[in-house]
Design an enzyme around this catalytic site. Sequence first.
Site, mmCIF file in Angstrom:
data_model
loop_
_atom_site.group_PDB
_atom_site.id
_atom_site.type_symbol
_atom_site.label_atom_id
_atom_site.label_comp_id
_atom_site.label_asym_id
_atom_site.label_seq_id
_atom_site.Cartn_x
_atom_site.Cartn_y
_atom_site.Cartn_z
ATOM 1 N N ARG A 128 0.809 -1.237 0.000
ATOM 2 C CA ARG A 128 0.000 0.000 0.000
ATOM 3 C C ARG A 128 0.827 1.265 0.000
ATOM 4 N NH1 ARG A 128 -2.598 -3.287 3.473
ATOM 5 N NH2 ARG A 128 -4.411 -4.303 2.541
ATOM 6 N N LYS A 150 4.517 11.820 -10.847
ATOM 7 C CA LYS A 150 3.709 10.983 -11.747
ATOM 8 C C LYS A 150 4.435 9.651 -11.935
ATOM 9 C CE LYS A 150 1.311 14.317 -14.718
ATOM 10 N NZ LYS A 150 1.233 14.810 -16.118
ATOM 11 N N GLU A 192 13.385 18.644 -24.082
ATOM 12 C CA GLU A 192 12.534 19.059 -22.955
ATOM 13 C C GLU A 192 13.141 20.280 -22.249
ATOM 14 O OE1 GLU A 192 9.601 17.688 -22.617
ATOM 15 O OE2 GLU A 192 9.723 15.628 -23.369
ATOM 16 N N LYS A 227 10.529 22.908 -13.331
ATOM 17 C CA LYS A 227 9.572 21.806 -13.141
ATOM 18 C C LYS A 227 8.989 21.857 -11.727
ATOM 19 C CE LYS A 227 7.449 17.862 -14.103
ATOM 20 N NZ LYS A 227 7.677 16.510 -14.549
ATOM 21 N N GLU A 237 -2.271 18.563 -12.017
ATOM 22 C CA GLU A 237 -2.678 19.038 -13.333
ATOM 23 C C GLU A 237 -4.152 19.385 -13.389
ATOM 24 O OE1 GLU A 237 -0.677 16.776 -16.339
ATOM 25 O OE2 GLU A 237 -1.750 17.779 -17.941
ATOM 26 N N ARG A 242 0.277 23.288 -15.006
ATOM 27 C CA ARG A 242 1.113 22.166 -15.421
ATOM 28 C C ARG A 242 0.948 21.889 -16.918
ATOM 29 N NH1 ARG A 242 2.587 17.023 -11.474
ATOM 30 N NH2 ARG A 242 3.972 16.026 -12.942
ATOM 31 N N ASN A 246 3.092 21.083 -21.696
ATOM 32 C CA ASN A 246 2.735 20.362 -22.922
ATOM 33 C C ASN A 246 3.138 21.118 -24.184
ATOM 34 O OD1 ASN A 246 1.627 18.169 -21.606
ATOM 35 N ND2 ASN A 246 -0.401 19.106 -21.478
ATOM 36 N N HIS A 249 3.818 19.327 -27.394
ATOM 37 C CA HIS A 249 3.418 17.937 -27.203
ATOM 38 C C HIS A 249 2.151 17.534 -27.951
ATOM 39 C CE1 HIS A 249 6.648 17.789 -24.348
ATOM 40 N NE2 HIS A 249 6.388 16.533 -24.024
ATOM 41 N N HIS A 253 2.979 14.353 -29.869
ATOM 42 C CA HIS A 253 2.343 13.054 -29.639
ATOM 43 C C HIS A 253 1.778 12.483 -30.934
ATOM 44 C CE1 HIS A 253 1.797 13.999 -25.105
ATOM 45 N NE2 HIS A 253 2.828 13.181 -25.278
ATOM 46 N N HIS A 266 10.772 10.197 -28.171
ATOM 47 C CA HIS A 266 9.768 11.162 -27.724
ATOM 48 C C HIS A 266 10.253 12.613 -27.898
ATOM 49 C CE1 HIS A 266 6.750 13.102 -25.240
ATOM 50 N NE2 HIS A 266 7.720 13.629 -24.515
HETATM 51 N N1 LIG Z 1 6.665 10.762 -14.899
HETATM 52 C C1 LIG Z 1 6.830 11.795 -15.697
HETATM 53 O O1 LIG Z 1 6.454 12.926 -15.357
HETATM 54 C C2 LIG Z 1 7.514 11.605 -17.014
HETATM 55 C C3 LIG Z 1 7.960 12.722 -17.736
HETATM 56 C C4 LIG Z 1 8.657 12.508 -18.928
HETATM 57 C C5 LIG Z 1 8.879 11.222 -19.380
HETATM 58 N N2 LIG Z 1 8.421 10.157 -18.659
HETATM 59 C C6 LIG Z 1 8.675 8.787 -19.109
HETATM 60 O O2 LIG Z 1 10.083 8.608 -19.186
HETATM 61 C C7 LIG Z 1 10.368 7.599 -20.146
HETATM 62 C C8 LIG Z 1 11.499 8.080 -21.018
HETATM 63 O O3 LIG Z 1 12.625 8.357 -20.222
HETATM 64 P P1 LIG Z 1 14.095 8.022 -20.708
HETATM 65 O O4 LIG Z 1 14.315 8.623 -22.035
HETATM 66 O O5 LIG Z 1 15.014 8.357 -19.608
HETATM 67 O O6 LIG Z 1 13.980 6.444 -20.971
HETATM 68 P P2 LIG Z 1 14.783 5.195 -20.412
HETATM 69 O O7 LIG Z 1 14.641 5.063 -18.954
HETATM 70 O O8 LIG Z 1 14.364 4.024 -21.226
HETATM 71 O O9 LIG Z 1 16.300 5.539 -20.760
HETATM 72 C C9 LIG Z 1 16.715 5.607 -22.111
HETATM 73 C C10 LIG Z 1 17.846 4.624 -22.369
HETATM 74 O O10 LIG Z 1 19.035 5.146 -21.806
HETATM 75 C C11 LIG Z 1 19.638 4.196 -20.932
HETATM 76 N N3 LIG Z 1 20.277 4.975 -19.879
HETATM 77 C C12 LIG Z 1 19.686 5.703 -18.902
HETATM 78 N N4 LIG Z 1 20.594 6.350 -18.189
HETATM 79 C C13 LIG Z 1 21.793 6.044 -18.716
HETATM 80 C C14 LIG Z 1 23.125 6.436 -18.430
HETATM 81 N N5 LIG Z 1 23.392 7.321 -17.466
HETATM 82 N N6 LIG Z 1 24.125 5.923 -19.178
HETATM 83 C C15 LIG Z 1 23.858 5.058 -20.198
HETATM 84 N N7 LIG Z 1 22.627 4.677 -20.530
HETATM 85 C C16 LIG Z 1 21.607 5.158 -19.794
HETATM 86 C C17 LIG Z 1 18.536 3.291 -20.498
HETATM 87 O O11 LIG Z 1 19.037 2.014 -20.152
HETATM 88 C C18 LIG Z 1 17.660 3.244 -21.740
HETATM 89 O O12 LIG Z 1 18.136 2.283 -22.632
HETATM 90 C C19 LIG Z 1 9.074 7.337 -20.890
HETATM 91 O O13 LIG Z 1 8.530 6.113 -20.448
HETATM 92 C C20 LIG Z 1 8.187 8.492 -20.477
HETATM 93 O O14 LIG Z 1 6.814 8.156 -20.485
HETATM 94 C C21 LIG Z 1 7.745 10.344 -17.492
HETATM 95 ZN ZN LIG Z 2 7.762 15.194 -23.139
#
Ligand SMILES: NC(=O)c1ccc[n+]([C@@H]2O[C@H](COP(=O)([O-])OP(=O)(O)OC[C@H]3O[C@@H](n4cnc5c(N)ncnc54)[C@H](O)[C@@H]3O)[C@@H](O)[C@H]2O)c1
Ligand SMILES: [Zn+2]
Length: 363
Positions: A128, A150, A192, A227, A237, A242, A246, A249, A253, A266
């Site tokens: 929980r 999030k 971003e 942020k 949001e 917030r 976007n 976006h 998207h 992305h």
């Molecule tokens: N919660 C939120 O507010 C929010 C906001 C933006 C994005 N997201 C989410 O984040 C995700 C995308 O994030 P991301 O681009 O970090 O993806 P990810 O976690 O898949 O990382 C991208 C790649 O880089 C590698 N990697 C990460 N750090 C590394 C490092 N220091 N050295 C070498 N390799 C490394 C990972 O293994 C992966 O292969 C999506 O799922 C998206 O929906 C969430």
């Molecule tokens: Zn984004």
Amino acid sequence: LNTGKSSPVRVEVGLGTRSYPVLIGRGLLAQSGALLEGLKAGPQCAVIADETVAGLYWDRVETGLRGGGFRPELFSFPAGEASKSLAMAGELCERLIGAGLDRSAFVVALGGGVTGDLAGFVAAIYQRGVPVVQMPTSVVAQVDSAVGGKTGVNAARGKNLIGAFHQPSVVLADVETLATLPRREFNEGIAEVIKHGVIRDRDLLLNLVRLVEEDLVTLITRNVEIKAAVVAADERETSGERALLNFGHTIGHAVEKAAGYGRFLHGEAVSIGMAGACVLSRRKAGLSELDQGAIFELLRHFELPVRLPRDLDHAALMAALQRDKKFARGEVRFVLTPGLGQAFLSREVTLEEIEDALTELRA
Ligand SMILES: NC(=O)c1ccc[n+]([C@@H]2O[C@H](COP(=O)([O-])OP(=O)(O)OC[C@H]3O[C@@H](n4cnc5c(N)ncnc54)[C@H](O)[C@@H]3O)[C@@H](O)[C@H]2O)c1
Ligand SMILES: [Zn+2]
């Protein structure tokens, strides 16, 4: 170049009783135990990381946490968006139960946004809810996903449709980890960053190239401040604040969807989306040619696309835009920028105008 292991910069995310600090600096993973000293959880902790990041940074984090008296155990999973699933969240929960982690334990999310979202969600539902410490290792995670609470996983029919708000207890952003991030993923995160600059921080845009080359601590700090301010003003949001995040976006998207997930990262799709939002802002918000030029130049500098590829199907793109939930309700709130560092939500952008802007991006 700042390579000293000086004490980290601290940014507070102000959310009343759920407030927490974001620490930004160099070498933070190795000092993680000491930095988490006041944490009211543990000593047991589950470090959740994808296999790539675990291979690179688990040793450092293990040593760091042990140094502060914690008892960390690693739970790794295959890297990639496909792991952000309810099945993987369930599997991780079962493994935590199997390892005997009780309610006093906490979760460490070590990695990019996939890990932050997945491990954060596991922490939100495990017994929980247990605390989560975010240790973001990608630009996307440090400037965006690790701050804000999030968490969640993807559903078969759409991204991030299953989840929970679960604010972290602490965020440790160690900029040294960015050195191993592949260039394309690094630049994706900068999309971003440019977004943050456009909506809130002209100065960040003017200094961006220098900060990326010389001062990642300041770069990440400025973005976390933006942020954090937006999240503090509109945690769930609801007020519209917030929604400014976007920017780029709505079109982004649609580009991601129409091109098929996997073709564009992305951030790359968002880059095209920001280019489109700039074209619209010229027409609807008085954005100057000079400011638009500055934004395009930065996007190009970081090898981000500002044109729609010829082969991207126009009908598919328009269909993807129309499926956007805001369009479906006939209440598009499109983020426009009148100038560097400013943005507002407009209800006066029509689908036809977006179509015109997209046509211009193909030219
Ligand atoms: N919660 C939120 O507010 C929010 C906001 C933006 C994005 N997201 C989410 O984040 C995700 C995308 O994030 P991301 O681009 O970090 O993806 P990810 O976690 O898949 O990382 C991208 C790649 O880089 C590698 N990697 C990460 N750090 C590394 C490092 N220091 N050295 C070498 N390799 C490394 C990972 O293994 C992966 O292969 C999506 O799922 C998206 O929906 C969430
Ligand atoms: Zn984004």
